[in-house]
Structures are given as structure tokens and as C-alpha cells.
Design a protein around this motif. Structure first.
Motif, PDB file in Angstrom:
ATOM      1  N   THR A   1       8.092  -9.765  -1.427  1.00 48.36           N
ATOM      2  CA  THR A   1       7.399 -10.917  -2.001  1.00 48.36           C
ATOM      3  C   THR A   1       7.789 -11.471  -3.411  1.00 48.36           C
ATOM      4  O   THR A   1       8.172 -10.843  -4.056  1.00 48.36           O
ATOM      5  CB  THR A   1       5.859 -10.603  -2.104  1.00 48.36           C
ATOM      6  OG1 THR A   1       5.393  -9.797  -0.789  1.00 48.36           O
ATOM      7  CG2 THR A   1       5.081 -11.815  -2.033  1.00 48.36           C
TER       8      THR A   1
ATOM      9  N   ASP B   1       3.045 -13.901  -6.248  1.00 51.27           N
ATOM     10  CA  ASP B   1       2.217 -13.597  -5.103  1.00 51.27           C
ATOM     11  C   ASP B   1       1.321 -12.421  -5.692  1.00 51.27           C
ATOM     12  O   ASP B   1       0.334 -12.069  -4.835  1.00 51.27           O
ATOM     13  CB  ASP B   1       2.749 -13.136  -3.877  1.00 51.27           C
ATOM     14  CG  ASP B   1       3.359 -14.520  -3.044  1.00 51.27           C
ATOM     15  OD1 ASP B   1       2.915 -15.536  -3.195  1.00 51.27           O
ATOM     16  OD2 ASP B   1       4.590 -14.471  -2.614  1.00 51.27           O
TER      17      ASP B   1
ATOM     18  N   ALA C   1      -3.526  -7.475  -5.356  1.00 48.13           N
ATOM     19  CA  ALA C   1      -2.641  -7.757  -4.129  1.00 48.13           C
ATOM     20  C   ALA C   1      -2.245  -6.933  -3.047  1.00 48.13           C
ATOM     21  O   ALA C   1      -1.474  -7.124  -2.143  1.00 48.13           O
ATOM     22  CB  ALA C   1      -1.538  -8.900  -4.686  1.00 48.13           C
TER      23      ALA C   1
END
Length: 326
Positions: free
Chosen positions: A256, A260, A309
Motif C-alpha cells: 500500500t 493510506d 489502518a
């Protein structure tokens, strides 16, 4: 300021070893002039500027009425009743002007008349001195400034910066900035935002657009020493989080992008216990991992941390700013 002039890592190394040149002309400049200039700016920033000497600069914070941080500022004592405020947030010009309307001051927006170049790194003095007509760059104290002639151009040179290294900011007219940039770029490495981000994270410095994005107070960020609630107020909450600097690696199955990982508006805050709300992150310029900044709950009981996250692993705290978890 561009993201890079070619290689952010090379720009980072140049700044640490010699000098790097940054264009900070996005900064806004307000001049507050009048009998109540010091009182007005002190009340705005909740820091006492009444004893500032002409030729000095102080770091300051701008917050909402509830104490949540909005932006950071530098305050320059230009004259006995004249103070300049520098900010990187466009809305500050309108908001600060409105906030000072009840004081006996005049507020002038000098942003269009001002360009700001930053020369940062251990060779700053020697580099800039080659272009100075009169005076010694080395004699400018930390968080002080002097008016200097640089290749015939009138400039205000302040010893401060955003890298954690020795350096100066040069205020001049936009027309003069073009010529000064050309000359300084022959002696130092032009650098962009990515290198600036690496440098300030390595030094543990917050960026208002990142670290002030969550609803944090000066105490949460570890800056309560320069932002004091008025004695009569009880409106501000106790600290809930601590700002932290950390190293980490990607989780094994992660491909990622860096953004993010970041906390976004509306996300849980304070973060859950044993979790970091990441506000800044970049590739670590000195190791094969990541370096970042964020917030942890003061209720943390473990050194085993994850990010909100769920994209990072091996999170290791480098430094905790302000209040430390019990």
C-alpha cells in the motif's frame, strides 16, 4: 515548493552534510502595528510577547476557542510596536485579521510582497556569507534576525528553520528572490518537500497540516510550555494522547502507498489503546524501514503497538513528547 528536485534522499544528505536550499514562499506574512500589538498577538497565541526584543523571533501556536490546535506561527518583533506573523495556512490571514479587530492595531497583509528562501545545514553561514555585502551571518543568534544586504538586495535574515539543523530563512521581495535563488543554488543543493519532510521527522518536529489534523491540544502535542490557557478559564480538557516518533516496517502482505496509513478526519480519536494514529510517515532516510509520527492514548499499557489502518508491523517508539503514558 516541489516534492523533489530529483532525489529526495540526495537532498536530505546534502542538507545534513552541507547545505540545502528550500523555497518557502508559500508562507503568509501579516504585519500587526500599533500600541496594542504585543497584547493582541499575545492573547491570540496565548503566549506572552510583551518582553520580546526587537530583532527576535518566537514560535507560537494558533488554536480554536476550545483549545484545539489549528496552525503554528513564527512571531517576529520588527519594531517597538510592530510584529510580523508568518504562517503556512492560507486561512490564517483572514481569521487572524478578524480576531485582532477589537485591538488598537492596524493589520497589513504583506504576503504578496514577501518571498521566503530557507538555507539549511551546517555550512549555512559560510555559504550565505559569500553573498552578504556587510555584516556577519554567524552573528545572528538562534531565533533572532538581522536586516542584511545580499548582493545589493535588502533582506531580513532569521536564524530558524524546519529541519532541526542550523539554518536561516531569508525574507525578500518576490522579484529579488529569483536572483537570490539562482546564486544560492550554485552553492547549495535545491531541495523539495519530501526532503524537508524527512528532515523534520528525523528531528521530531510536527507539521501543522499533519500533526494538528486530529483534534489535539498543545498538551497533547507536547507544546504546552508555549501555549498557556488564561488563568481564569476552565474550558480546556486534560491531555488524552501523547505525540510520538516511531520506526516501523510494512506488514508482510502490504503493498500500500504511504498516505493510506495516515489518520483521516472522522477516524477514531483518541486512538484505541496500544494503537498509533499515524499523522506523518516517510521512508527512513537512514535505515531500510519507515519513520513516522502520530499519537498514542495515555492509557497505553504495552510496547506492542499497531497502527489504526493495520498496515504496519514492528512499530518501535523513538520518542514520546509531552505527557507520557502511565
Amino acid at each position: 515548493m516541489p516534492r523533489t528536485f530529483g532525489s529526495a534522499l540526495d537532498e536530505f544528505v546534502a542538507c545534513q552534510r552541507s547545505t540545502a536550499l528550500f523555497d518557502y514562499s508559500f508562507l503568509l506574512r501579516l504585519r500587526v502595528k500599533g500600541l496594542q500589538a504585543a497584547e493582541a498577538v499575545s492573547n491570540l497565541c496565548r503566549r506572552d510577547f510583551s518582553s520580546m526584543a526587537v530583532g527576535t523571533v518566537r514560535y507560537a501556536l494558533y488554536a480554536s476557542s476550545s483549545g484545539e490546535l489549528i496552525s503554528d506561527l513564527t512571531v517576529w518583533q520588527i519594531g517597538p510596536e510592530t510584529i510580523d506573523i508568518m504562517s503556512g495556512r492560507a486561512a490564517d490571514v483572514r481569521e487572524i485579521t478578524a480576531a485582532l479587530v477589537t485591538y488598537d492595531v492596524n493589520v497589513f497583509d504583506l504576503s504578496d510582497q514577501t518571498a521566503a528562501l530557507a538555507l539549511q545545514g551546517p555550512a549555512t553561514n559560510a555559504c550565505l556569507q559569500e553573498l552578504v555585502d556587510r555584516g556577519e551571518v554567524a552573528e545572528i543568534p538562534s531565533f533572532g534576525f538581522r536586516e542584511l544586504g545580499i548582493v545589493g538586495k535588502h533582506c531580513i535574515v532569521g536564524r530558524l528553520g524546519f529541519t532541526g539543523l542550523d539554518g536561516v530563512e531569508i525574507l525578500c521581495t518576490p522579484d529579488d528572490a529569483s536572483r537570490l535563488w539562482q546564486l544560492l543554488a550554485q552553492m547549495s543543493r535545491p531541495a523539495g518537500f519530501m526532503a524537508a519532510d524527512m528532515l523534520r521527522l528525523t528531528a521530531g518536529l510536527p507539521l501543522f497540516s499533519q500533526e494538528f489534523a486530529p483534534p489535539v491540544t498543545a498538551a497533547d502535542v507536547g507544546l504546552s510550555r508555549i501555549w498557556k490557557p488564561f488563568a481564569s478559564t476552565t474550558e480546556f480538557r486534560e491531555p488524552q494522547v501523547a505525540r510520538v516518533l516511531f520506526r516501523a516496517r510494512w506488514a508482510s502482505d502490504t503493498t500500500t502507498a504511504l498516505p493510506d496509513v495516515l489518520w483521516t478526519d472522522g477516524g477514531a480519536f483518541p486512538p484505541p489503546v496500544n494503537t498509533v494514529a499515524v499523522t506523518s510517515i516517510c521512508n527512513n532516510p537512514t535505515a531500510a524501514d519507515l519513520i513516522g509520527m502520530g499519537y498514542v492514548s495515555l492509557k497505553n499499557k504495552s510496547n506492542q503497538l499497531s497502527d489504526t489502518a493495520g498496515l504496519l508491523s514492528n512499530i518501535q517508539l523513538i520518542k514520546i513528547f509531552g505527557e507520557q503514558p502511565p
